[in-house]
Design a protein around this motif. Structure first.
Motif, PDB file in Angstrom:
ATOM      1  N   GLN A 181       0.797  -1.232   0.000  1.00  0.00           N
ATOM      2  CA  GLN A 181       0.000   0.000   0.000  1.00  0.00           C
ATOM      3  C   GLN A 181       0.826   1.277   0.000  1.00  0.00           C
ATOM      4  O   GLN A 181       0.275   2.361  -0.244  1.00  0.00           O
ATOM      5  CB  GLN A 181      -0.973  -0.021   1.183  1.00  0.00           C
ATOM      6  CG  GLN A 181      -2.000  -1.150   1.058  1.00  0.00           C
ATOM      7  CD  GLN A 181      -2.988  -1.191   2.202  1.00  0.00           C
ATOM      8  OE1 GLN A 181      -3.324  -0.166   2.808  1.00  0.00           O
ATOM      9  NE2 GLN A 181      -3.484  -2.380   2.511  1.00  0.00           N
ATOM     10  N   ARG A 183       1.998   3.398   2.138  1.00  0.00           N
ATOM     11  CA  ARG A 183       1.253   4.456   2.828  1.00  0.00           C
ATOM     12  C   ARG A 183       2.074   5.728   3.022  1.00  0.00           C
ATOM     13  O   ARG A 183       1.515   6.829   3.020  1.00  0.00           O
ATOM     14  CB  ARG A 183       0.760   3.925   4.175  1.00  0.00           C
ATOM     15  CG  ARG A 183      -0.303   2.849   4.011  1.00  0.00           C
ATOM     16  CD  ARG A 183      -0.730   2.254   5.332  1.00  0.00           C
ATOM     17  NE  ARG A 183      -1.711   1.186   5.142  1.00  0.00           N
ATOM     18  CZ  ARG A 183      -2.141   0.403   6.112  1.00  0.00           C
ATOM     19  NH1 ARG A 183      -1.682   0.557   7.348  1.00  0.00           N
ATOM     20  NH2 ARG A 183      -3.031  -0.548   5.867  1.00  0.00           N
ATOM     21  N   ASP A 184       3.399   5.595   3.188  1.00  0.00           N
ATOM     22  CA  ASP A 184       4.220   6.796   3.347  1.00  0.00           C
ATOM     23  C   ASP A 184       4.237   7.630   2.070  1.00  0.00           C
ATOM     24  O   ASP A 184       4.176   8.870   2.121  1.00  0.00           O
ATOM     25  CB  ASP A 184       5.648   6.421   3.760  1.00  0.00           C
ATOM     26  CG  ASP A 184       6.326   5.470   2.783  1.00  0.00           C
ATOM     27  OD1 ASP A 184       5.622   4.729   2.055  1.00  0.00           O
ATOM     28  OD2 ASP A 184       7.575   5.456   2.739  1.00  0.00           O
ATOM     29  N   VAL A 186       1.852   7.554  -0.319  1.00  0.00           N
ATOM     30  CA  VAL A 186       0.495   8.081  -0.496  1.00  0.00           C
ATOM     31  C   VAL A 186       0.264   9.289   0.401  1.00  0.00           C
ATOM     32  O   VAL A 186      -0.289  10.320  -0.034  1.00  0.00           O
ATOM     33  CB  VAL A 186      -0.545   6.973  -0.219  1.00  0.00           C
ATOM     34  CG1 VAL A 186      -1.959   7.555  -0.200  1.00  0.00           C
ATOM     35  CG2 VAL A 186      -0.435   5.869  -1.269  1.00  0.00           C
ATOM     36  N   GLU A 187       0.702   9.195   1.649  1.00  0.00           N
ATOM     37  CA  GLU A 187       0.533  10.311   2.593  1.00  0.00           C
ATOM     38  C   GLU A 187       1.272  11.554   2.104  1.00  0.00           C
ATOM     39  O   GLU A 187       0.749  12.673   2.162  1.00  0.00           O
ATOM     40  CB  GLU A 187       1.035   9.895   3.974  1.00  0.00           C
ATOM     41  CG  GLU A 187       0.825  10.927   5.052  1.00  0.00           C
ATOM     42  CD  GLU A 187       1.288  10.452   6.419  1.00  0.00           C
ATOM     43  OE1 GLU A 187       1.518  11.311   7.290  1.00  0.00           O
ATOM     44  OE2 GLU A 187       1.422   9.225   6.614  1.00  0.00           O
ATOM     45  N   ASN A 235     -10.802   4.832  -1.965  1.00  0.00           N
ATOM     46  CA  ASN A 235      -9.626   5.555  -1.463  1.00  0.00           C
ATOM     47  C   ASN A 235      -9.307   6.801  -2.279  1.00  0.00           C
ATOM     48  O   ASN A 235      -8.386   7.551  -1.919  1.00  0.00           O
ATOM     49  CB  ASN A 235      -8.408   4.626  -1.462  1.00  0.00           C
ATOM     50  CG  ASN A 235      -8.460   3.585  -0.371  1.00  0.00           C
ATOM     51  OD1 ASN A 235      -9.145   3.769   0.641  1.00  0.00           O
ATOM     52  ND2 ASN A 235      -7.743   2.490  -0.553  1.00  0.00           N
ATOM     53  N   ASP A 269      -7.542  -2.953   4.203  1.00  0.00           N
ATOM     54  CA  ASP A 269      -6.413  -2.135   4.666  1.00  0.00           C
ATOM     55  C   ASP A 269      -5.412  -2.994   5.449  1.00  0.00           C
ATOM     56  O   ASP A 269      -4.193  -2.806   5.351  1.00  0.00           O
ATOM     57  CB  ASP A 269      -6.902  -1.013   5.588  1.00  0.00           C
ATOM     58  CG  ASP A 269      -7.647   0.090   4.853  1.00  0.00           C
ATOM     59  OD1 ASP A 269      -7.572   0.155   3.611  1.00  0.00           O
ATOM     60  OD2 ASP A 269      -8.319   0.893   5.538  1.00  0.00           O
ATOM     61  N   ASP A 272      -2.042  -5.093   4.145  1.00  0.00           N
ATOM     62  CA  ASP A 272      -0.766  -4.488   3.742  1.00  0.00           C
ATOM     63  C   ASP A 272       0.408  -5.361   4.176  1.00  0.00           C
ATOM     64  O   ASP A 272       0.417  -5.912   5.274  1.00  0.00           O
ATOM     65  CB  ASP A 272      -0.638  -3.094   4.358  1.00  0.00           C
ATOM     66  CG  ASP A 272       0.445  -2.258   3.709  1.00  0.00           C
ATOM     67  OD1 ASP A 272       0.914  -2.615   2.613  1.00  0.00           O
ATOM     68  OD2 ASP A 272       0.820  -1.226   4.303  1.00  0.00           O
TER      69      ASP A 272
END
Length: 287
Positions: A181, A183-184, A186-187, A235, A269, A272
Motif C-alpha cells: 500500500q 502508505r508513506d 500516499v501520505e 480511497n 487495509d 498491507d
C-alpha cells in the motif's frame, strides 16, 4: 464541445491541482504487442473507457495510435472526450532527448497533444529529472501536453524535483495494491496535492486469491477483482487495470453498484505487507 463527463457519466473524474480532470478508471496497455493492442483499445473505447495509459517503453504506441484513428478518437469532439497518457523512456531523459522523444510519441499516437506526459522512473542513480521536467514544461507551454506527471517517485525524488523545478507533478503513478500500500508515499502525495494513480492494482492477480477478498466478494455477489478495484475507488485512487478481454474490461468498469462496509474496507487495509510485485524505484530503469 463535448466533455469527459458527458461521455463517461459512470466514471468519476479526479480534479488535479492544475484543474485538469482525469477519469478515475483507465485502461493499462503494458505487455500487449503493437498488433494486439489495436483491438484491445478499440473494445475499451466501445464499452466506455475514456482514459488510456500508455508509454513509449511499452513499444505499442503505434498500435494505440491506429486504434485511436480507426475509432475517431484522435480528432474533434471524440478526442476531447479522451484522456491519453504516455511516458518518456528512461534512456531518453534530458532536455533535448525528451523533446525528440515526445515528437516521435505524438506521431505514433497520431495525436496533436497528449493529456498527460510522465517521467517513467526516477533513476536516482542517473538523475536527469530536473532537465527532463524543463522539456515537459515547454511542451505544456506549447499546448502539446495538458498536464505533467511522474511514475514511481518516492518522497525524496519528489522533494528533489521540487527543489530543482519549483513544481510538483499533478500525478504520481506507483505500484499500489492491498498487499503493497506504500502508505508513506500516499501520505506524502496527499499532503502535496499530488493525485495517486495505481498500477498493478491487483498485484498482477496475486492479491485475488485471498480469503478476505474472496469472502467480501461473495457477500456482495461480485468478483474478487471488483472488490479490490472498489477499494481503490473508495480511497480516491486513480486505477488503470489491464485486460485484453472485453468482458473483463467491462467488469473493471462495473464498480458502482456496491460499496464496501467500513469493516470490509478496514479488513482490506489490514492486508498491507512487505512485498512488492514489481521493481524497486531506487535501482530500476525501464527502456
Amino acid at each position: 464541445m463535448s466533455t469527459l463527463a458527458d461521455q463517461t457519466p459512470d466514471i468519476p473524474l479526479i480534479t488535479l491541482h492544475d484543474g485538469s480532470r482525469i477519469p478515475q478508471i483507465g485502461l493499462g496497455v503494458l505487455r500487449i504487442d503493437d498488433e494486439g493492442v489495436v483491438p484491445v483499445v478499440e473494445s475499451a473505447l466501445a464499452i466506455g473507457y475514456r482514459h488510456i495509459d500508455g508509454a513509449a517503453g511499452y513499444n505499442n504506441e503505434e498500435g494505440v495510435g491506429r486504434a485511436l484513428a480507426a475509432t475517431g478518437y484522435n480528432t474533434g469532439e471524440q478526442r476531447e472526450s479522451l484522456w491519453m497518457t504516455t511516458k518518456l523512456r528512461d534512456s531518453e531523459q534530458g532536455y533535448d532527448s525528451a523533446m525528440h522523444a515526445f515528437d516521435r510519441s505524438l506521431e505514433l499516437l497520431q495525436l496533436d497533444y497528449v493529456d498527460m506526459y510522465m517521467i517513467h522512473w526516477p533513476t536516482p542513480f542517473d538523475w536527469r529529472s530536473g532537465e527532463t521536467w524543463k522539456a515537459f514544461a515547454k511542451l505544456r507551454e506549447d499546448g502539446r501536453v495538458r498536464t505533467l506527471g511522474v511514475c514511481n517517485f518516492m518522497p525524496e525524488h519528489l522533494d528533489r524535483l521540487y527543489e530543482e523545478t519549483g513544481e510538483y507533478p499533478t500525478v504520481n503513478q506507483i505500484e499500489l495494491h492491498p498487499t503493497w500500500q506504500q502508505r508513506d508515499v500516499v501520505e506524502y502525495c496527499h499532503a502535496h496535492d499530488i493525485a495517486v494513480e495505481a498500477y498493478s492494482p491487483m498485484a498482477r492477480g496475486a492479491d485475488l486469491a485471498n480469503g478476505v477478498i474472496e469472502r467480501i466478494a461473495e457477500a456482495h455477489g461480485v468478483t474478487p477483482a471488483q472488490v479490490i478495484l472498489r477499494w481503490h475507488i473508495e480511497n480516491g485512487t486513480i486505477i488503470i487495470p489491464k485486460s485484453v478481454h472485453t468482458e473483463r474490461q467491462r467488469e473493471n468498469l462495473d464498480l458502482f453498484g456496491f460499496s464496501l462496509t467500513p469493516q470490509e474496507h478496514a479488513e482490506i487495509d489490514a492486508l498491507d505487507g512487505p512485498t512488492r510485485a514489481g521493481h524497486d524505484p531506487m535501482t530500476f530503469t525501464y527502456a
